[in-house]
Scaffold this active site. Sequence first.
Site, PDB file in Angstrom:
ATOM      1  N   ARG A   1      13.719   4.755 -11.977  1.00 21.15           N
ATOM      2  CA  ARG A   1      12.943   3.635 -11.425  1.00 21.15           C
ATOM      3  C   ARG A   1      13.777   2.818 -10.430  1.00 21.15           C
ATOM      4  O   ARG A   1      13.254   2.095  -9.589  1.00 21.15           O
ATOM      5  CB  ARG A   1      12.401   2.751 -12.553  1.00 21.15           C
ATOM      6  CG  ARG A   1      11.611   1.547 -12.064  1.00 21.15           C
ATOM      7  CD  ARG A   1      10.558   1.055 -13.054  1.00 21.15           C
ATOM      8  NE  ARG A   1      11.041   0.927 -14.412  1.00 21.15           N
ATOM      9  CZ  ARG A   1      11.860  -0.034 -14.845  1.00 21.15           C
ATOM     10  NH1 ARG A   1      12.297  -0.955 -14.009  1.00 21.15           N
ATOM     11  NH2 ARG A   1      12.220  -0.076 -16.110  1.00 21.15           N
TER      12      ARG A   1
ATOM     13  N   TYR B   1      -2.913  -4.706   9.242  1.00 19.15           N
ATOM     14  CA  TYR B   1      -3.444  -3.618   8.418  1.00 19.15           C
ATOM     15  C   TYR B   1      -4.196  -4.235   7.234  1.00 19.15           C
ATOM     16  O   TYR B   1      -3.640  -5.049   6.496  1.00 19.15           O
ATOM     17  CB  TYR B   1      -2.327  -2.697   7.930  1.00 19.15           C
ATOM     18  CG  TYR B   1      -2.846  -1.688   6.941  1.00 19.15           C
ATOM     19  CD1 TYR B   1      -3.590  -0.594   7.369  1.00 19.15           C
ATOM     20  CD2 TYR B   1      -2.658  -1.854   5.578  1.00 19.15           C
ATOM     21  CE1 TYR B   1      -4.119   0.303   6.465  1.00 19.15           C
ATOM     22  CE2 TYR B   1      -3.185  -0.956   4.663  1.00 19.15           C
ATOM     23  CZ  TYR B   1      -3.915   0.116   5.115  1.00 19.15           C
ATOM     24  OH  TYR B   1      -4.453   0.996   4.212  1.00 19.15           O
TER      25      TYR B   1
ATOM     26  N   ASP C   1       5.564  -3.856  11.139  1.00 17.22           N
ATOM     27  CA  ASP C   1       4.936  -2.652  10.596  1.00 17.22           C
ATOM     28  C   ASP C   1       4.801  -1.669  11.762  1.00 17.22           C
ATOM     29  O   ASP C   1       3.955  -1.837  12.646  1.00 17.22           O
ATOM     30  CB  ASP C   1       3.561  -3.023  10.016  1.00 17.22           C
ATOM     31  CG  ASP C   1       2.791  -1.813   9.493  1.00 17.22           C
ATOM     32  OD1 ASP C   1       3.159  -0.667   9.818  1.00 17.22           O
ATOM     33  OD2 ASP C   1       1.795  -2.034   8.776  1.00 17.22           O
TER      34      ASP C   1
ATOM     35  N   LYS D   1       1.797   8.416   7.133  1.00 20.68           N
ATOM     36  CA  LYS D   1       1.221   8.697   8.449  1.00 20.68           C
ATOM     37  C   LYS D   1       2.176   9.601   9.239  1.00 20.68           C
ATOM     38  O   LYS D   1       2.470  10.691   8.800  1.00 20.68           O
ATOM     39  CB  LYS D   1       0.894   7.377   9.147  1.00 20.68           C
ATOM     40  CG  LYS D   1       0.213   6.335   8.233  1.00 20.68           C
ATOM     41  CD  LYS D   1      -1.185   6.706   7.777  1.00 20.68           C
ATOM     42  CE  LYS D   1      -1.744   5.786   6.710  1.00 20.68           C
ATOM     43  NZ  LYS D   1      -1.826   4.368   7.068  1.00 20.68           N
TER      44      LYS D   1
HETATM   45  C1  LIG Z   1      -1.828   3.169   6.299  1.00 20.79           C
HETATM   46  C2  LIG Z   1      -1.162   1.936   6.757  1.00 20.79           C
HETATM   47  C3  LIG Z   1      -0.513   1.082   5.853  1.00 20.79           C
HETATM   48  C4  LIG Z   1      -0.553   1.312   4.353  1.00 20.79           C
HETATM   49  O1  LIG Z   1       0.164   2.426   3.979  1.00 20.79           O
HETATM   50  P1  LIG Z   1      -0.195   3.314   2.673  1.00 20.79           P
HETATM   51  O2  LIG Z   1       0.824   4.383   2.736  1.00 20.79           O
HETATM   52  O3  LIG Z   1      -1.606   3.779   2.841  1.00 20.79           O
HETATM   53  O4  LIG Z   1      -0.049   2.417   1.484  1.00 20.79           O
HETATM   54  C5  LIG Z   1       0.136  -0.015   6.363  1.00 20.79           C
HETATM   55  N1  LIG Z   1       0.145  -0.308   7.677  1.00 20.79           N
HETATM   56  C6  LIG Z   1      -0.489   0.479   8.572  1.00 20.79           C
HETATM   57  C7  LIG Z   1      -0.456   0.103  10.013  1.00 20.79           C
HETATM   58  C8  LIG Z   1      -1.160   1.613   8.147  1.00 20.79           C
HETATM   59  O5  LIG Z   1      -1.805   2.372   9.038  1.00 20.79           O
END
Ligand SMILES: *Cc1c(COP(=O)(O)O)cnc(C)c1O
Length: 374
Positions: free
Chosen positions: A46, A97, A170, A195
């Site tokens: 963890r 997001y 982000d 992504k």
């Molecule tokens: C998909 C996404 C997230 C969240 O990520 P997860 O892996 O789905 O938890 C955060 N920021 C952006 C810009 C995203 O496209």
Amino acid sequence: MAEEPHVESLLAQGYHFVDPDTGAIVPPIHLSATFHHSVDAFGYRRESSPTTAMAERMLGELNAGPTLAFASGISAAVAILETVRSGEHIIAHHTVYQGIKRWMMRQAERRHVAVSFVDVRDGEAVRAAVRPGETVLVWTEVVVNPTCEVVDLRALSQLAHAAGARLAVDATFTPPLTIRPLDLGADLVMQSATKYLNGHSDVVAGVVTARAGDPILEDLQNVRKLTGSILHPLDAWLLMRGLRTLALRFERASANALIVARHFERHPALERVVYPGLESHPDHAVAAGELTGGYGGMMALHVRGGRDRAVRVAEAVRLIVQATSLGGVESLLEYRAAFEADVNPVPENLLRLSVGIENPQDLIADLEQALSES
Ligand SMILES: *Cc1c(COP(=O)(O)O)cnc(C)c1O
């Protein structure tokens, strides 16, 4: 070799991994949940474990700073937001997001953490939102999901630092081959590795990188340990495999997206195509200045005829997949207002297109038929 190889070369070779015990050129998957006390490296999974730590080293090279891997992009973002104390204040872009924005709003509602949502591309708006002594974090994306606005990180980091706050970015739409936010003044970079970084729509993962020596790292690590949000070793391994082809995938997605965007830019069935690589994009100059390795595969299509027509177009694609998520090898299309119009100012005719690595002429033909049949 005199010079350090390029990042594409390092990625392709998994940073030249060779297992010292076996000679294997692919890393092993260590699933052990606990580790013998006689060896000092790891204690309990963890907190940290070998395969996840190896993925963190690769991601750290890419983002240029010490890196923690999380079970999702959201849990990476939540860890950053958890470092904000009661009584402190966050400034965030007006479009964030949606899941992260929901968490910010929840914190504002249930804890004593204030959040101001402003257009962070507007310096005056950011300055006016600063609460001296309270503002500790400025939050933005680079290319914003799903509107594809582009934020000038150099300018925003100066504003954040003038206010005594950290800039957290982000960078999910824009992997480190095209922008490294820490180099432009950001203090924290977060990605949903679900992504582009993994790129095959078979892992959910998140990443946070801080500046070396920033005390926030210890706090982030602590939040991860206490909430149990570390990335699983199997997902870490898949992510490392995905990273080997990141350069190729991102290059192809960016090239495809530019072809698709140019084709549809003046299409009679569309009001607008919002793609950072098009000269017609209002933030194109900013994008050209900071996205040095391609504009990515993400674009917003504003369908003429409003909501119903947009929904029909999304339902009419045949090759492109109507599904959520993005940044994978397969092209995905989604009508976004259904998921986030309650929290984000998303145009009701917006379709979010994630362009993959298919033949671009096939993508164009599919979108043409979807637009003409709707
Ligand atoms: C998909 C996404 C997230 C969240 O990520 P997860 O892996 O789905 O938890 C955060 N920021 C952006 C810009 C995203 O496209």
